[in-house]
Design a protein around this motif. Structure first.
Motif, PDB file in Angstrom:
ATOM      1  N   ALA A   1      -5.629  11.444   2.109  1.00  0.00           N
ATOM      2  CA  ALA A   1      -5.500  11.423   3.573  1.00  0.00           C
ATOM      3  C   ALA A   1      -5.127  10.026   4.057  1.00  0.00           C
ATOM      4  N   ALA A   2      -4.228   9.354   3.291  1.00  0.00           N
ATOM      5  CA  ALA A   2      -3.793   8.014   3.713  1.00  0.00           C
ATOM      6  C   ALA A   2      -2.289   8.022   3.967  1.00  0.00           C
TER       7      ALA A   2
ATOM      8  N   THR B   1       0.827  -1.209   0.000  1.00  0.00           N
ATOM      9  CA  THR B   1       0.000   0.000   0.000  1.00  0.00           C
ATOM     10  C   THR B   1       0.858   1.253   0.000  1.00  0.00           C
TER      11      THR B   1
ATOM     12  N   ASP C   1     -10.575   3.363   1.866  1.00  0.00           N
ATOM     13  CA  ASP C   1      -9.597   3.128   2.933  1.00  0.00           C
ATOM     14  C   ASP C   1      -8.991   1.757   2.696  1.00  0.00           C
TER      15      ASP C   1
ATOM     16  N   VAL D   1      -7.642  11.780   9.871  1.00  0.00           N
ATOM     17  CA  VAL D   1      -7.716  12.939   8.974  1.00  0.00           C
ATOM     18  C   VAL D   1      -8.847  12.794   7.951  1.00  0.00           C
TER      19      VAL D   1
ATOM     20  N   ASP E   1      -0.488   9.871  15.025  1.00  0.00           N
ATOM     21  CA  ASP E   1      -0.305   9.818  13.573  1.00  0.00           C
ATOM     22  C   ASP E   1      -0.934   8.494  13.124  1.00  0.00           C
TER      23      ASP E   1
ATOM     24  N   GLN F   1      -9.291   9.921  -0.202  1.00  0.00           N
ATOM     25  CA  GLN F   1      -8.572   8.668   0.038  1.00  0.00           C
ATOM     26  C   GLN F   1      -8.144   8.619   1.500  1.00  0.00           C
TER      27      GLN F   1
ATOM     28  N   LYS G   1       9.527  13.205  14.585  1.00  0.00           N
ATOM     29  CA  LYS G   1       8.554  12.150  14.301  1.00  0.00           C
ATOM     30  C   LYS G   1       9.068  10.880  14.940  1.00  0.00           C
TER      31      LYS G   1
HETATM   32  P1  NAD Z   1      -5.017   6.832  10.442  1.00  0.00           P
HETATM   33  O1  NAD Z   1      -4.233   5.624  10.768  1.00  0.00           O
HETATM   34  O2  NAD Z   1      -6.032   7.324  11.398  1.00  0.00           O
HETATM   35  O3  NAD Z   1      -5.727   6.665   9.038  1.00  0.00           O
HETATM   36  C1  NAD Z   1      -5.052   6.245   7.889  1.00  0.00           C
HETATM   37  C2  NAD Z   1      -6.124   5.877   6.888  1.00  0.00           C
HETATM   38  O4  NAD Z   1      -5.488   5.547   5.640  1.00  0.00           O
HETATM   39  C3  NAD Z   1      -6.960   4.678   7.294  1.00  0.00           C
HETATM   40  O5  NAD Z   1      -8.312   4.947   7.015  1.00  0.00           O
HETATM   41  C4  NAD Z   1      -6.458   3.581   6.389  1.00  0.00           C
HETATM   42  O6  NAD Z   1      -7.442   2.615   6.121  1.00  0.00           O
HETATM   43  C5  NAD Z   1      -6.128   4.397   5.162  1.00  0.00           C
HETATM   44  N1  NAD Z   1      -5.267   3.689   4.235  1.00  0.00           N
HETATM   45  C6  NAD Z   1      -4.119   3.043   4.463  1.00  0.00           C
HETATM   46  N2  NAD Z   1      -3.684   2.485   3.336  1.00  0.00           N
HETATM   47  C7  NAD Z   1      -4.575   2.813   2.378  1.00  0.00           C
HETATM   48  C8  NAD Z   1      -4.689   2.534   1.010  1.00  0.00           C
HETATM   49  N3  NAD Z   1      -3.781   1.805   0.374  1.00  0.00           N
HETATM   50  N4  NAD Z   1      -5.741   3.033   0.349  1.00  0.00           N
HETATM   51  C9  NAD Z   1      -6.680   3.764   0.939  1.00  0.00           C
HETATM   52  N5  NAD Z   1      -6.624   4.064   2.240  1.00  0.00           N
HETATM   53  C10 NAD Z   1      -5.585   3.578   2.940  1.00  0.00           C
HETATM   54  O7  NAD Z   1      -3.930   7.974  10.122  1.00  0.00           O
HETATM   55  P2  NAD Z   1      -4.165   9.556  10.103  1.00  0.00           P
HETATM   56  O8  NAD Z   1      -3.743  10.088  11.421  1.00  0.00           O
HETATM   57  O9  NAD Z   1      -5.490   9.880   9.556  1.00  0.00           O
HETATM   58  O10 NAD Z   1      -3.031   9.983   9.074  1.00  0.00           O
HETATM   59  C11 NAD Z   1      -3.243   9.972   7.665  1.00  0.00           C
HETATM   60  C12 NAD Z   1      -2.175  10.862   7.032  1.00  0.00           C
HETATM   61  O11 NAD Z   1      -2.304  12.175   7.541  1.00  0.00           O
HETATM   62  C13 NAD Z   1      -0.737  10.450   7.312  1.00  0.00           C
HETATM   63  O12 NAD Z   1       0.066  10.799   6.205  1.00  0.00           O
HETATM   64  C14 NAD Z   1      -0.363  11.315   8.496  1.00  0.00           C
HETATM   65  O13 NAD Z   1       1.026  11.476   8.623  1.00  0.00           O
HETATM   66  C15 NAD Z   1      -1.062  12.595   8.110  1.00  0.00           C
HETATM   67  N6  NAD Z   1      -1.333  13.528   9.208  1.00  0.00           N
HETATM   68  C16 NAD Z   1      -2.030  13.144  10.309  1.00  0.00           C
HETATM   69  C17 NAD Z   1      -2.290  14.077  11.298  1.00  0.00           C
HETATM   70  C18 NAD Z   1      -3.124  13.739  12.514  1.00  0.00           C
HETATM   71  O14 NAD Z   1      -3.473  14.667  13.254  1.00  0.00           O
HETATM   72  N7  NAD Z   1      -3.473  12.503  12.767  1.00  0.00           N
HETATM   73  C19 NAD Z   1      -1.818  15.393  11.183  1.00  0.00           C
HETATM   74  C20 NAD Z   1      -1.112  15.753  10.040  1.00  0.00           C
HETATM   75  C21 NAD Z   1      -0.894  14.817   9.045  1.00  0.00           C
END
Ligand code: NAD
Length: 464
Positions: A341-342, A40, A290, A270, A193, A265, A153
């Motif tokens: 957002a993945a 992925t 997702d 997020v 994260d 996505q 990180k």
């Molecule tokens: P999370 O683990 O809550 O969610 C990740 C999502 O991505 C899940 O729904 C998962 O099913 C999905 N995913 C994974 N592989 C996938 C694929 N191949 N196709 C489609 N969906 C897929 O993580 P998060 O905290 O939402 O973080 C997502 C992104 O946002 C990351 O890059 C993270 O670094 C970034 N981010 C997060 C935050 C935060 O506050 N959590 C802040 C800034 C940036």
């Protein structure tokens, strides 16, 4: 201008039927707690270590900004390398009685502007290079939105989806203990994260507090409200994504959100908040994917229903009234806004030409590879770069940290008002720089951020 393209999703046609059949016969992903590679991870998985591509992307973006700024060689060398790196290996007892050794990392990229700040990731592909890349992006993000933090990180190579809550808690408490040489409210402040959440932060806060003998709420942000978390933090990243989309739509495309269309996505911290807040703003969200599959509905998905469906079933796939959709088809949808957002490395030179969205909002870190940027730019896709688009999380983390220091709590209204003002000020600066210097928005964002960190570095001088 957008490139005309053949529709990739033919409602009711053979393509979808074939996909449905394929989806039904595709086995569920097998959970492997310490697997080194993950398909992925898009383009980045192809480059040696899982995180090598993310690091190459972060360095290429930095080099482009440094060249644009004609940065002093010594400052350039300093900012290009991580300041401090910790790798820890630690045992955790699993529910079946076995002991498994896990590897965890914390990288502080730069602390010239303040304490190190950045999330903790639990994922099978997490490695040192990925954490280095994510730490560097945090440095630029904090500088761009002017919060007084450096960048860091961390993460553990593990698959939380295959672990029980007790195993995750044991892993977290031991990892927090290993990190205690670095973390603290004045030195380095983790946050959630990928694969971690408010509960993970609660366990870290409790572990550190137990060791110190008193509560230390400011050691992490993104905590539950009951133990010193902030109003608005859970939705902050998604809220910031929506504020920047709204402004980009208004200023760059001259459209308003009600009636616009979007595809998202990722449906985690997020993606879920972004989809929900876009829906509340009157946007027709037509597709969400997702890891477990994706859903599509041309008339717009019932986003509140999908949230409940996800809570009950743990997947979006098969939600009534929707058709299945895969990532590559979602990327090519003819929508106003595509939200990533993945994970990293999703839009590459190979698929950037298929993007038909007018706005590409990078809720994830590093979702677009450097070789995709010129293609998107040429095709008129307005990219909201990650260090701007997803900065809402760190902005409200900063507010949480300030509230913890003062033992005062701010209202949701105050927090959202400040978040909006802060992220839109950064957005305005990026778009002004883009126009003034004739560069793309990513280079403009990095130029502003690198300039600020370079200034702090030079002002502080060399020790001793
Ligand atoms: P999370 O683990 O809550 O969610 C990740 C999502 O991505 C899940 O729904 C998962 O099913 C999905 N995913 C994974 N592989 C996938 C694929 N191949 N196709 C489609 N969906 C897929 O993580 P998060 O905290 O939402 O973080 C997502 C992104 O946002 C990351 O890059 C993270 O670094 C970034 N981010 C997060 C935050 C935060 O506050 N959590 C802040 C800034 C940036």
């Amino acid at each position: 201008m957008n490139k005309p393209m053949t529709p990739v999703l033919v409602a009711g046609g053979a393509t979808l039927t074939e996909k449905r059949r394929a989806a039904a016969t595709t086995p569920a992903p097998v959970a492997t707690p310490a697997a080194p590679a993950d398909p992925t991870r898009g383009a980045h998985a192809a480059l040696g270590s899982p995180g090598a591509g993310a690091l190459a992307a972060a360095l290429a973006q930095f080099d482009a900004a440094a060249d644009h700024l004609d940065l002093d060689e010594g400052v350039r060398e300093t900012l290009r390398a991580p300041h401090r790196e910790l790798t820890v290996r630690f045992p955790v007892r699993l529910d079946d009685g076995r002991v498994r050794l896990f590897t965890g990392y914390r990288v502080q990229h730069n602390v010239a502007r303040g304490p190190a700040k950045g999330g903790l990731r639990y994922h099978p592909s997490t490695d040192l290079d990925e954490v280095r890349a994510l730490a560097m992006w945090m440095t630029w993000k904090c500088a761009l939105v002017n919060v007084p933090f450096g960048g860091a990180k961390g993460g553990v190579t593990c698959d939380p989806r295959s672990m029980s809550p007790r195993e995750i808690e044991a892993l977290t408490r031991r990892f927090a203990t290993e990190l205690e040489v670095l973390i603290g409210p004045d030195s380095d402040i983790p946050a959630p994260d990928v694969g971690t959440n408010a509960q993970t932060m609660a366990w870290i806060m409790d572990t550190v507090s137990m060791h110190r003998g008193y509560s230390v709420p400011g050691v992490v942000t993104g905590k539950p409200m009951a133990i010193g978390g902030s109003n608005g933090r859970a939705d902050a990243t998604g809220q910031g994504v929506v504020y920047t989309i709204e402004e980009a739509a208004k200023r760059r495309l001259r459209i308003s959100l009600p009636g616009a269309t979007a595809a998202v996505q990722g449906y985690g911290n997020v993606g879920e908040a972004t989809a929900r807040l876009l829906h509340q703003a009157g946007v027709r969200v037509v597709a969400i994917t997702d890891i477990g599959g994706g859903v599509y509905r041309e008339d717009g998905l019932d986003v509140p229903f999908l949230r409940r469906f996800m809570q009950e079933r743990g997947t979006l796939a098969g939600a009534p009234g929707t058709e299945p959709i895969e990532n590559e088809d979602l990327f090519g949808l003819d929508v106003d806004v595509l939200v990533l957002a993945a994970l990293e490395g999703q839009i590459t030179a190979a698929n950037a030409g298929r993007v038909r969205a007018r706005i590409l909002a990078e809720g994830a870190n590093g979702p677009t590879t450097p070789d995709a940027d010129p293609i998107l730019h040429e095709n008129g896709v307005a990219v909201i770069p990650d260090i701007l688009c997803n900065a809402g999380g760190v902005i409200v983390s900063y507010y949480e940290w300030v509230q913890n220091r003062e033992s005062l709590f701010w209202t949701p209204k105050l927090i959202n008002g400040r978040l909006r003002e802060s992220i839109l000020a950064a957005a305005a600066a990026v778009w002004e720089r883009e126009d003034a210097d004739g560069i793309d928005p990513r280079r403009a964002a990095h130029a502003i951020a690198v300039e600020r960190v370079a200034e702090a570095t030079v002002l502080r001088g060399l020790y001793p």
